[in-house]
Each structure stands twice: as C-alpha cells, then as structure tokens.
Design an enzyme around this catalytic site. Structure first.
Site, mmCIF file in Angstrom:
data_model
loop_
_atom_site.group_PDB
_atom_site.id
_atom_site.type_symbol
_atom_site.label_atom_id
_atom_site.label_comp_id
_atom_site.label_asym_id
_atom_site.label_seq_id
_atom_site.Cartn_x
_atom_site.Cartn_y
_atom_site.Cartn_z
ATOM 1 N N HIS B 28 0.844 -1.191 0.000
ATOM 2 C CA HIS B 28 0.000 0.000 0.000
ATOM 3 C C HIS B 28 0.882 1.245 0.000
ATOM 4 O O HIS B 28 1.392 1.646 1.042
ATOM 5 C CB HIS B 28 -0.893 -0.001 1.236
ATOM 6 C CG HIS B 28 -1.741 -1.226 1.353
ATOM 7 N ND1 HIS B 28 -1.244 -2.443 1.737
ATOM 8 C CD2 HIS B 28 -3.068 -1.424 1.123
ATOM 9 C CE1 HIS B 28 -2.217 -3.348 1.743
ATOM 10 N NE2 HIS B 28 -3.328 -2.763 1.372
ATOM 11 N N HIS B 68 -1.600 -1.395 7.283
ATOM 12 C CA HIS B 68 -1.280 -1.629 5.866
ATOM 13 C C HIS B 68 -0.305 -0.570 5.340
ATOM 14 O O HIS B 68 0.312 -0.772 4.302
ATOM 15 C CB HIS B 68 -2.561 -1.642 5.018
ATOM 16 C CG HIS B 68 -3.379 -0.399 5.133
ATOM 17 N ND1 HIS B 68 -4.379 -0.257 6.076
ATOM 18 C CD2 HIS B 68 -3.356 0.771 4.447
ATOM 19 C CE1 HIS B 68 -4.931 0.937 5.945
ATOM 20 N NE2 HIS B 68 -4.333 1.583 4.979
ATOM 21 N N PRO B 117 -5.315 -5.576 11.003
ATOM 22 C CA PRO B 117 -6.737 -5.688 11.279
ATOM 23 C C PRO B 117 -7.194 -4.354 11.881
ATOM 24 O O PRO B 117 -6.695 -3.952 12.943
ATOM 25 C CB PRO B 117 -6.808 -6.848 12.283
ATOM 26 C CG PRO B 117 -5.570 -7.664 11.997
ATOM 27 C CD PRO B 117 -4.528 -6.628 11.652
ATOM 28 N N ASN B 188 -7.851 11.238 4.687
ATOM 29 C CA ASN B 188 -7.563 11.367 3.247
ATOM 30 C C ASN B 188 -8.798 11.190 2.382
ATOM 31 O O ASN B 188 -8.701 11.205 1.155
ATOM 32 C CB ASN B 188 -6.431 10.420 2.834
ATOM 33 C CG ASN B 188 -6.772 8.966 3.088
ATOM 34 O OD1 ASN B 188 -7.950 8.594 3.163
ATOM 35 N ND2 ASN B 188 -5.758 8.138 3.212
ATOM 36 N N HIS B 264 -4.315 3.138 -3.240
ATOM 37 C CA HIS B 264 -4.456 2.571 -1.903
ATOM 38 C C HIS B 264 -3.723 1.252 -1.735
ATOM 39 O O HIS B 264 -2.847 1.136 -0.881
ATOM 40 C CB HIS B 264 -5.941 2.379 -1.547
ATOM 41 C CG HIS B 264 -6.141 1.869 -0.165
ATOM 42 N ND1 HIS B 264 -5.950 0.548 0.182
ATOM 43 C CD2 HIS B 264 -6.480 2.514 0.976
ATOM 44 C CE1 HIS B 264 -6.167 0.418 1.479
ATOM 45 N NE2 HIS B 264 -6.496 1.581 1.974
ATOM 46 N N SER B 386 -20.609 -11.443 37.987
ATOM 47 C CA SER B 386 -20.843 -12.801 37.477
ATOM 48 C C SER B 386 -19.533 -13.519 37.177
ATOM 49 O O SER B 386 -19.389 -14.711 37.426
ATOM 50 C CB SER B 386 -21.680 -12.743 36.195
ATOM 51 O OG SER B 386 -22.936 -12.168 36.445
ATOM 52 N N GLU B 413 -16.431 -5.593 24.869
ATOM 53 C CA GLU B 413 -15.609 -6.800 24.879
ATOM 54 C C GLU B 413 -14.429 -6.730 23.919
ATOM 55 O O GLU B 413 -13.325 -7.166 24.239
ATOM 56 C CB GLU B 413 -16.471 -8.032 24.550
ATOM 57 C CG GLU B 413 -17.558 -8.335 25.571
ATOM 58 C CD GLU B 413 -18.834 -7.519 25.369
ATOM 59 O OE1 GLU B 413 -18.897 -6.749 24.376
ATOM 60 O OE2 GLU B 413 -19.758 -7.642 26.180
ATOM 61 N N PHE B 439 -19.135 -14.821 24.692
ATOM 62 C CA PHE B 439 -18.840 -13.537 24.076
ATOM 63 C C PHE B 439 -17.391 -13.410 23.626
ATOM 64 O O PHE B 439 -16.945 -12.319 23.242
ATOM 65 C CB PHE B 439 -19.344 -12.398 24.958
ATOM 66 C CG PHE B 439 -20.850 -12.498 25.100
ATOM 67 C CD1 PHE B 439 -21.643 -12.576 23.960
ATOM 68 C CD2 PHE B 439 -21.459 -12.622 26.329
ATOM 69 C CE1 PHE B 439 -23.025 -12.743 24.052
ATOM 70 C CE2 PHE B 439 -22.836 -12.782 26.432
ATOM 71 C CZ PHE B 439 -23.628 -12.836 25.291
ATOM 72 N N HIS B 463 -19.381 -18.961 32.806
ATOM 73 C CA HIS B 463 -20.663 -19.373 32.209
ATOM 74 C C HIS B 463 -20.363 -20.119 30.912
ATOM 75 O O HIS B 463 -20.832 -19.773 29.840
ATOM 76 C CB HIS B 463 -21.570 -18.154 31.997
ATOM 77 C CG HIS B 463 -21.981 -17.483 33.278
ATOM 78 N ND1 HIS B 463 -21.069 -16.925 34.162
ATOM 79 C CD2 HIS B 463 -23.198 -17.300 33.839
ATOM 80 C CE1 HIS B 463 -21.712 -16.414 35.195
ATOM 81 N NE2 HIS B 463 -23.005 -16.644 35.038
ATOM 82 N N HIS B 475 -26.737 -17.319 25.005
ATOM 83 C CA HIS B 475 -25.622 -17.156 25.939
ATOM 84 C C HIS B 475 -24.821 -18.437 26.156
ATOM 85 O O HIS B 475 -23.833 -18.422 26.886
ATOM 86 C CB HIS B 475 -26.142 -16.651 27.293
ATOM 87 C CG HIS B 475 -26.592 -15.218 27.264
ATOM 88 N ND1 HIS B 475 -27.566 -14.760 26.404
ATOM 89 C CD2 HIS B 475 -26.179 -14.128 27.969
ATOM 90 C CE1 HIS B 475 -27.744 -13.459 26.591
ATOM 91 N NE2 HIS B 475 -26.924 -13.049 27.524
ATOM 92 N N ARG B 522 -20.521 -21.649 35.778
ATOM 93 C CA ARG B 522 -21.410 -20.904 36.661
ATOM 94 C C ARG B 522 -21.765 -21.762 37.870
ATOM 95 O O ARG B 522 -21.919 -21.272 38.978
ATOM 96 C CB ARG B 522 -22.679 -20.543 35.895
ATOM 97 C CG ARG B 522 -23.702 -19.822 36.744
ATOM 98 C CD ARG B 522 -25.002 -19.571 35.989
ATOM 99 N NE ARG B 522 -25.918 -18.802 36.805
ATOM 100 C CZ ARG B 522 -27.229 -19.015 36.915
ATOM 101 N NH1 ARG B 522 -27.786 -19.964 36.205
ATOM 102 N NH2 ARG B 522 -27.967 -18.283 37.697
#
Ligand SMILES: [Ca+2]
Ligand SMILES: [Ca+2]
Lengths: 672, 672
Positions: B28, B68, B117, B188, B264, B386, B413, B439, B463, B475, B522
């Site tokens: 790039h 990049h 990423p 840009n 690009h 929890s 998260e 999650f 959990h 869940h 849990r």
C-alpha cells in the site's frame, strides 16, 4: 380517564413482569419495570400490528435490544393478544416454553429477532429499517405511495449503546438517513456492575448527533408518559434522520430497591414483590393479575390491529389490480418462494475453462443470481474490489436510491452481519455480505446469531487462507474454517473450482432457514476433471477414484484439491483416491451408505487443507494442515514454508501407506 | 534551513516508501506517501526513543493503527537507525524478512504491536496509555515525578475510525482521561472502495468530543507540516483528555493518481514511480535513495535518542538510591521476571473441600495472585459480579486512581481484549479480562492477536456451557471451546475442580509469551478424588485408573468430569478409566510416552464435553457432546434435554464397548 387507564396498564405491566421473573426464580425484573411506560405507549398508541397474524407484512417492527428485559416483551405480547398465554408467562425460562430466557424469534410469535447479546438488536433494527426502505422504493407507486410504510421501533439500554457493533450500525443508519427508525433509550444510569458512570460518561446524544441522528430527551420516563408519547410523535415527524429518544427511568421502578443494580439481574424476592404490589395498589396475595380495565383496553387494541391488517389487505388488492406483476412479485417474496428455474442461471464448467480464483467465480454467481433474484442484495465491508461482490449495473443502496442492491457497509464487519440478520428477518430478502475470511473474528457475535436464529445470510468470505500471500499472518485465517464448521446450523463451503462454487450458491440460496459461509480464494484454481455441480451438492465426493482398492485416499477442500492432484502425480507407484469435500456439514446429511462409499476400509485417509487440522480426525487418519500462524510472503513461498507442497505431502502420504500397511482402521464405523 | 531539511526528509520518506512497495510488487503506497509529514514530525521533533534499545522502558510508544501503511513505519525505523537495514526494506513482504506485509511486534525491532486488522492499533494504544498511567501512579514520587512519563502516539486512517472496537476503546479512553494519548487521524477521504463519503459521513470530531476527547484540525497535512507540529504541541498541553488531530492529506501525495483509491492497495507501477521521483526532484533511475542531508539529519536524532536513554538511566539510578524497594520492583517488572515462590500463594484442594463453581475458584486465585503479583490487573466487561473478577480491597482504575488494579471495561468486549494486548505490550504487566465465554465471539479479532502477537493475556471466561441454564442459547457457547483449541498459541483451559483451576492459573501466569483462556462454570463442581495440581499441569491425566485393562476410557473436561464419575457408577459391570483433560494443547506438549500411557490399546475412548464434539475424534473413538444450539431452562433440565445425563451416557458407553469388543483402534499411533 384515558390517562388513568394508561397508568393502570403501565402498573399492570410492571407488576406482571415482576411476577413472571419471580415465578421463574430467574431473570431481570428491573428493566421491564422501568420500561413499562414506553412499552405501553408504543403498543397502545403507535405500533401497527395484528396479533392474530404476527407475520403481517405491513406491521411495524419492534426490537427489544436489551433482550434480558424480555419479561416485558412477553407481557406485552400476552396483553395485546398474541399467542402467548398466561401459562406461557408462568413458564418463563422453563424447558421448551414459549418464553425463553432471552427472546428467540424462532420460538415466540411476535418476536422479530433474537436478542440478549448486547447491541445485536439495535443493529438488526438498522437492517429491518433498510429492508423497509428497499421494499418501499421498489414497490410503492405514485398512486399507492404507502403500500410499504412501516416504522422500526427499538428499546435499548446503555449496555447496547456501549457496544462497538451499535456504534457501527448507528453510524451507517445516520449515513443512510433511516428516518423511520426510532430508538427509545432506557437511560436508567445502571449497568450490571453498578452506576454507568463507573465506565460510561460519554455524551450519548452528542454522539448520535455526530452520526446524523435526530435526538430527543424525556426527563421523567417513570411518570410522565405523555412526554414519551410526544417525543415519539416528534420522532415520527423527522423523516430524514433516525431518532434516538433518551428517556430517564429508574430501573425497578416501584420497588424499594429501585434505581440500583440490585434489581437488574435477580428476582425481587417475596417481600419485595409484596412491596411493589402495595406501591401500585395491587392485591398483595394475587400473582399474575390483570385487572379487567386493562385487559379490556388491550382487547380493543387487538381489534384495531385486525382492522389495520384488513385495510392493508384491501389496499394491496387494489394495488394488485393496477400493478399485477409487482403484486405477484411482492407476494412471492413475502411467501419466501424462489422463482422457477432460478438455479439455471448459474454457470457450469469443464476442465478446459480458464482457471479462476473462486472469488471470481463467486462474482459471476452473484451477478447471475442478481438477474433472476430481485431479493438478492448485499455488499462488502469496504472490500468490494477484493471480495468481488458488486452487482454490476445496479445502484448503491443510499438515501437517493433505496432500491439499490449494492450495500456499502463501510469498515463495519460486526454491524454488517447483524444488519444482514435484520434484512433477512424483515422477510422477502436474501442478503449477502463480505469481508476477508479472517475477519469472521470481527463479526462472530452476529454470525452465530444468523445460525441460531435461522437467518439465511450468505457470507462471502474471500482470501480464505495463506493463499492470500503477502498480507501475512494478521490476515491469514487458520482457525476460522474449524470455527465455522463447529458452529451448529452453519454451512461452511470451501469450493475447489467453478462447479463447486455454483453448487455452493445453489445450496446457500435454497437453504431458506440457515446461513452459509463461502470460503473463497484470492488465487486462481483450475477447473477439476471429475467435478460436477451435482456431486458437489453431496458435500463430499470422489473426484478421482484412483482404484477400487486405493493405497491411500486424500480428502481435501478448496485450493488444496488441485494440490492433491499434484501429490497423486508425484506418487506414480501408488493408487491414490482423491475426495473433494466442499462442505462437510452437507456431507454429514447424506445417507450412511453414501458416506461410507467414499472410503475403502484399510486404505489410510489423509486430509489436506491450508487451515488448522482441528476437526479432521473424524474423517482422516492423518491430517495435513497448518497448526501455527501463517507468514507474509508471495503465495508460493508461504505454501512451501508451511509444508504444503506436492513433494512434502507425497512423502507423508507414503509414510502413512507404510505405517498402516493396508490396515488403516475404519473411521466411518461408529457405535452411535 | 531546518524547514528545507524537513521537507527533504518528508519527500525522501514518500519516495522511499513508494520504492519499497514497488520492489515488493505488493503493498500500500498511498497512505505512507500521505502520512510522511506527520511521521517525520513525530520521529524528529516529538518522540522519545532509542534506536539502539528499542525496548527502552522510558520511550514514547508509537502505533501505526492503519498497519497496511507499514512501508512508512519500516522506512522510519530504517532512517532513524533501528536494526532495519536497506536490505530489509528491499525484502518487504518477502519470506522470513524483518519487514512483513503488516507490522508484527515479534518480528521487527521498534514495532510495539501487530496491526493491520483495523481498529486494533488504536485500541492497543489505549492499553499502552493506561499502562503508562498505572506505572506513573505506582512508581513516580514527589522527588521524581517523571520517572514514568511517556506519550503514546497513534497514526490511524478512517478505516480504524469506522470499526466498532475503536469506538469502544475511544469512549473508555475519554472516560479515563488519558491525556497522554495523541492520535493523528490521516483524513484522506479515501477508503479501499472509493471516497469515504459513500458510507462514512459522520462528524468524527464531534463524536470524539462526545467521548470527552480534545480535538484539533490541520487543514493541509500534505504541505503545512508546521501546523502538524503546532497541533501536536497543543495536544501535549491538554493533559486531562486524549487528543485527536484530524489532518487532511492526499493519499498517494506526489503521484499523478494522488487523492484516489487507485493508490491505496497496489504498487504505483514503473511509470508512476518515475513521475513521483520527478515531482519530488529525485533521480528518476535510482531506487532506495536516501540523500546525505536526510541521512545525516536522522543520524543526529539517533544520537539524541541515545542521550535521552542515558539521562533516563541516570534518573533511574538516583531514584533507586532514594527508593530501593520500588526500584527493585520496577526492575523486576521491566525484566518480566516473576517473584520467587509466587505459585505457593495458590490454594490446593482435597475432595472434602466444599463444591464450588470454577468461577468462584478462579476468584480465589485472582485474589491470591493479586497479593503476590503487583503486575496482575484486570477486570470485566460489565460482568464483574458474574465473572467474579474483582480484586478485593483494590481500587478501580480511574482518573483519580490510576494505580487501581480493577479495570471496569464497560460493555466493550472487543476493546477490552485489545486494550489488554496493549497493557501487555507496554511491558511489565500481566493483564486479565473477563466476560461470558460465549462472548469470545464479540472479541475474537483481538483474542486472535493476543495469540499471534505473543501477548500474555489471561481470558477469564465464565458461564462456559449450557450449565448457565436459563439465559438460554443466545448465551450458551457450543462452538467456542473448539474455536479456542484450533487457534495457534492459545492455551484453552477447562478445569474440573479446585486443583485444576490452580494449575490453570499457574500455567497461564508462567507462560509469558502467550495467552490463556480459562473456561469456567457458573455451577458448583465437587473436588475430585485423584486430581492434583501437578497432574493437571500435564494437560490431561488419569483421574481414575479403573483397571490396567479398562473396558472403556472416558475423557472429559470441566463440569463433565464429575458427570463421568456418575457414569462409571452407573456401569458397575464395566471397568471404566476416567481421564481429566483440562488443557489439550498442554497435553500435546507432553512426551509421546506420556500421551500414550493414558490410553490402553483396544479400549474404546469416549469423550464427554458440554460443547461441540468437533475436534474430539483425535482422542476419542466416540465423542459425546452437543452438536446443536442449547436451550433456556434450569440447568438440570437443559443437561437432560441434550442427553448429558449419567444414564444416557452410560448406555452409549455400553454401546461403544459392545461395538468395539476390545478391539478399538489405537488412536495415539500416528504415521507423522
Ligand atoms: Ca442500564
Ligand atoms: Ca483512508
């Protein structure tokens, strides 16, 4: 009088929701008690719905984005006359009930999307609102400008607003000027861990204004429900911007523990339930009580809903007379039927056809399908030029062209997947979306919900392995294919050539209640001798028989199938069978006879795939793959570095043949 | 004069970056050419760094969030005298080079975190800035208020700003008032698919102001580099807010194709390279050219860096005299050494100890570790109550208490995981973070980077199965454990009792260059007869031998190990061996002899785990698990519904025994 009926309804909802959670000994009473006024107002003054026909196409869509508050939604469905009985309320969170712990669209009538994982609901709602705009632009006429004309209402809490997925979806909703999306933000200042200001002190309204939203505030959402009504009316009037109404409430309103995290995630307890009933003037010793005035009020709403549906049907009948073709198409879409012969649009290939990357073959399929399926629409998370997802000659979906079928999701992978879930949940559409396969990791929360919630979403995931080369390990998936395969209800396709790409699309389009992921190469692949669409539709098939008694059997997918052909050539003294397996989940659906017919007892099976070997031992005695992260280099160098060359694999195949000596155990035989 | 040297340097960076990409025939060029002025200013006027010692603790941290554009970063590292040679630049994106396609912190000196990423870098930077605040609060003294005193600089593009992870991290950074975090936003107006306004029209600065950030604008970032300098100076002065400087640039500045997506993601091409060189007055036929004036300028900077480090070392020596204990501790942390005997802080259990949920056992470990490891800090994404992650008696990490070790990440998260990567990358800390296991799907993009980038982050994921009961399938993880197991460099622990939880923490803490995930229940689990910490540290071990020649062998993890004990009791006529396997990756590291010693040839192996069976065929002839989504109901009902009861499993074990009749194939024998 109307005021006191409304108050009576609201108090009933609060007490009933508390009873529901109490009986289940599990759940979240606080948010339903706080949100009762806004829910009552939506259901009784604003929303169009027909409880006898929850799927009525003309209905407004409602999403409870803070799905843990679902006792509220079940109470509303019950009161307003959906097929959710008092017994269903009493079975909250019990096995096989109609009232599970979080809303599930495939279980409960009147639930549009499954919510609970925070942020998904609001993001689905953006998709629902986009779908409305699409249908309106496509089907409404000058004479009938409101055939498609529904609002999408959302209730959400601050949990949803903290999630990145919501930020992505909200930014796009503002860009798309989705004026019929109205979000009621239950601003109760409480999250599970305590007051929101321990971590969440941003100015939410200013943020939404920066996205191009219209914002409103209701200061006392506990008592001043007329202000909620006025705010929703205001929001409806602003037609060029989505609206966010911040409504200050107390979580657990009416409980002595209101306004604290103590009423968030656990039943109130017997004593507190009595307090709540006292507070609202309800009989202390009666549970699941709906006063007659309240039930009568809601019965009238059910009648209103039925007549709204009748009116819409009459309007549609008139529309159909004037626009028979459009009406027939809309009817087909609503029914979810595919047009006769659609699959003939897709190409078939022979080995003399030019080698192409499977992403290029996918581009051909997308464009062919778009010609015969007006319901097929989608796009990429800012990688359209790499994913090759543009529908050529079509328009971008944008505020000037809501009938455009090219969706520019932006660099917003998680929202993209959730928006596709919403587009699909609206009814009538088949959405697809795209990014690099590795970035399933950015949208897995929503991809999982496509599978769980039976949404037909087609994930077009390119650059599917180390074959992408120079971009390196940050972009090279290793664990992604196993991940998708281990996800229930997901079809994971990794096609090896043109016919297999066509087969993948045929199965993905015809599977109306589940998602598919197509894992596609950046690099060109030859069209294989022995591949056909029909064979590929079995999920795995013998590409080259080799022999009735092969010395070894190679099973492979995608870009490594042609590599296996080279391996076979490198082992002229061995009889090698090659199985191409574009979709293992589909293979699992075949008869046991078919499955066993591919493998010959005694012949060792070696799998070859440019991904983690995890999961291959079910089919292969000796998997070959990549159990490390990749490397940045031109494609050939990466394949060589990671041992995926014909000579290295051939040596391993020879080792397996020697090791098993014709006595490899039969992996297809299982005790259960 | 200084002005013209700066311009000369900037132009050199542009041309050199274009050459780097051109030689690689991949990469790039556009963003490096656009960002050259801001990079040059940071490196030459603002950043403290010591090229001879890239890990110097006192350095400013720099993150290229738009990874990049890494040709830019490699050029800067080369010019400023890091161990990145001209030959390294010429090997850009080639196999085993020091200059891979995206920045990799474990490959290239001077790279703090792996980026590419989108959104990860900026979120890592929030962690880096939090770490600085933590060390400053903990170690600086009235006499030495600036021992720890560094800035964190970020360059990012609009791609990063569209990602939800960035929204999450930025909201938290504003809340935490991270005044020494300075982000230079390369505005840009171009993304991969074209102009940003096809999808991204929000007001970015207003959004950041809503988060509590300080914002600035530079109108002409291509030419007016003095304004960039002034803006950074302003940003440094605002010490109670993070700063975002929007800098308008042209992507590919200096190319005839500047300001379009065409520059690009692909090399400029031979002709265009000539144009660029002409435009900047560089010799057209020379590649990789660094004018003497430029290289001299950077040589001086290298000398400055070395003296900055010397000064810091002198300051530290003085500090050590006054604060010997603190200095010793800081030295230990910087070296990454653990204190002698830390693992003795962790409890051991016997079967008479009370049954506890493994999340409770984890809470005990977290609190014991926090006492002996001041570098151990973390928290939850709004589920502390929890996940049971609070360090009791410690403070929340907040602007009033940057030395607090309880981090309230909010419902964020993805940012949570990326921030932990940043906390770890700063050096000296062992961060942990928590949410429900399901999650992982919300943070997988960053979890993967913990593994790829060698970050020791401990994921406390509670959990962990259908055992969570009523919350239901939205869940209940099914595919998450296989996903983590298929991810390279990740340890996936699913401990079955107290000793196994202790073992998991011992291994997680002592593995300084890789992440671990603890999958925790849990529900309460009994302490097992036969478990020990030492055995658990083998990853899998014989819990009950049953017999030297067992009729069947059960291999299981976590909550299902005690279920297997019930199964054995339900089959009094069979000799059953039970293997507990808290960490399969760790088991794979054991000697072949040890691995084979667990299994007896001929005895069928049945795995039992409340998760997808995917991947178990490597160890088991007949896996038992859950190859569908879960259900909402009390725990016992869900286990029964999904066939995970002692009697159902016992019947299957009996079937397997009958089926194999003592001749189950040896799965531990592999040809390679
Ligand atoms: Ca809340
Ligand atoms: Ca850009």
């Amino acid at each position: 009088m109307s005021h006191s009926v409304d108050q009576h309804c609201i108090n009933t909802i609060r007490v009933l929701a508390a009873d529901v959670v109490e009986k289940a000994k599990s759940g979240h009473p606080g948010a339903p008690m706080g949100c009762a006024p806004m829910a009552h107002l939506l259901w009784s003054r604003f929303m169009k719905y027909s409880p006898a026909n929850p799927k009525w196409f003309g209905r407004d869509r409602f999403v409870l984005s803070n799905g843990h508050a679902c006792a509220l939604q079940y109470v509303m469905l019950h009161l307003s006359g959906y097929d959710v009985t008092m017994d269903d309320l009493k079975s909250f969170r019990q096995l096989d009930s109609k009232t599970p712990g979080h809303p599930e669209n495939f279980i409960t009538p009147g639930i549009e999307v499954s919510t609970g994982p925070l942020g998904q609901g609001l993001s689905n709602a953006v998709g629902l609102a986009m779908a409305e705009r699409f249908f309106a632009a496509k089907f409404n006429t000058a004479e009938c400008p409101d055939l498609v004309d529904n609002y999408t209402y959302v209730i959400c809490g601050d949990g949803c607003l903290q999630e990145g997925i919501t930020s992505e979806a909200s930014s796009l909703a503002g860009h798309l000027a989705l004026g019929k999306l109205i979000v009621l933000y239950d601003d109760n200042h409480i999250t599970i861990d305590g007051p929101t200001d321990i971590t969440f002190t941003e100015n939410v309204l200013a943020r939404y204004e920066s996205y191009g939203w219209h914002t409103l505030v209701v200061e006392d959402g506990n008592n001043d429900f007329e202000s909620i009504g006025k705010a929703v009316e205001e929001a409806k009037k602003v037609t060029n911007k989505p609206s966010l109404i911040k409504i200050r409430t107390y979580i657990g309103f009416g409980s002595t523990k209101q306004n604290s995290e103590k009423v968030h995630g656990a039943p109130l307890g017997k004593d507190e339930i009595v307090n709540v009933k006292k507070h609202f003037g309800f009989p202390e010793d009666v549970s699941f009580h709906v006063p007659e005035e309240v039930s009568n009020h809601y019965k009238e709403l059910k009648i209103t809903g039925a007549s709204l549906e009748s009116e819409w049907n009459a309007k549609f009948a008139k529309y159909a007379e004037a626009n028979p073709q459009k009406a027939a198409e809309l009817t087909r879409l609503i029914k979810g039927e595919l047009p006769e012969g659609w699959e003939n649009a897709l190409p078939r290939y022979s080995p003399s056809d030019a080698a192409k990357a499977t992403r290029q073959l996918s581009e051909i399929c997308i464009n062919k399908l778009a010609q015969v399926l007006p319901e097929f629409l989608g796009g990429s998370a800012d990688l359209a030029g790499s994913n090759l997802t543009d529908i050529k000659g079509d328009k971008d979906f944008c505020k000037e062209h809501y009938d455009g079928r090219i969706i520019r999701f932006g660099v917003r992978e998680h929202a993209m997947a959730a928006i596709c879930n919403g587009l699909q949940a609206y009814g009538g559409l088949i959405p697809f979306c795209a990014t690099f396969l590795n970035f399933v990791g950015y949208c897995a929360g929503a991809v999982r919900l496509s599978a769980l919630s039976h949404h037909q979403v087609i994930y077009v995931m390119t650059h599917d392995s180390i074959g992408l080369g120079e971009d390196g390990p940050t972009h090279q998936p290793i664990e992604t294919v196993p991940y998708l395969r281990s996800m229930p209800r997901m079809y994971t396709f990794r096609p090896a050539d043109g016919n297999e790409v066509t087969a993948s699309y045929i199965k993905a389009i015809s599977s109306r209640d589940r998602p598919s992921t197509l894992c596609l190469t950046r690099q060109p692949l030859p069209n294989l001798v022995g591949s056909t669409v029909e064979k590929a539709l079995k999920g795995a098939y013998v590409l080259h028989e080799g022999s009735e008694k092969p010395d070894a059997t190679l099973i492979s997918t995608g870009s490594e199938v042609s590599l296996c052909e080279e391996v076979a050539k490198a082992l002229p003294n061995l009889k090698i069978r090659i199985i191409s397996a574009p979709c293992l989940e589909l293979f699992e659906e075949q008869t046991k006879e078919y499955q066993e017919s591919l493998f010959v007892p005694g012949s060792p099976v070696i799998s070859v795939e440019a991904a983690s070997t995890f999961g291959w031992h079910k089919y292969a005695h000796a998997p070959i793959g990549i159990d490390r992260f990749g490397a940045s280099a031109p494609i050939k160098d990466v394949y060589k570095k990671l041992g995926l060359t014909a000579d290295v694999i051939a040596a391993k195949v020879q080792a397996a043949v020697n090791f098993y000596n014709g006595n490899a155990p039969n992996l297809a035989a299982h005790p259960f």
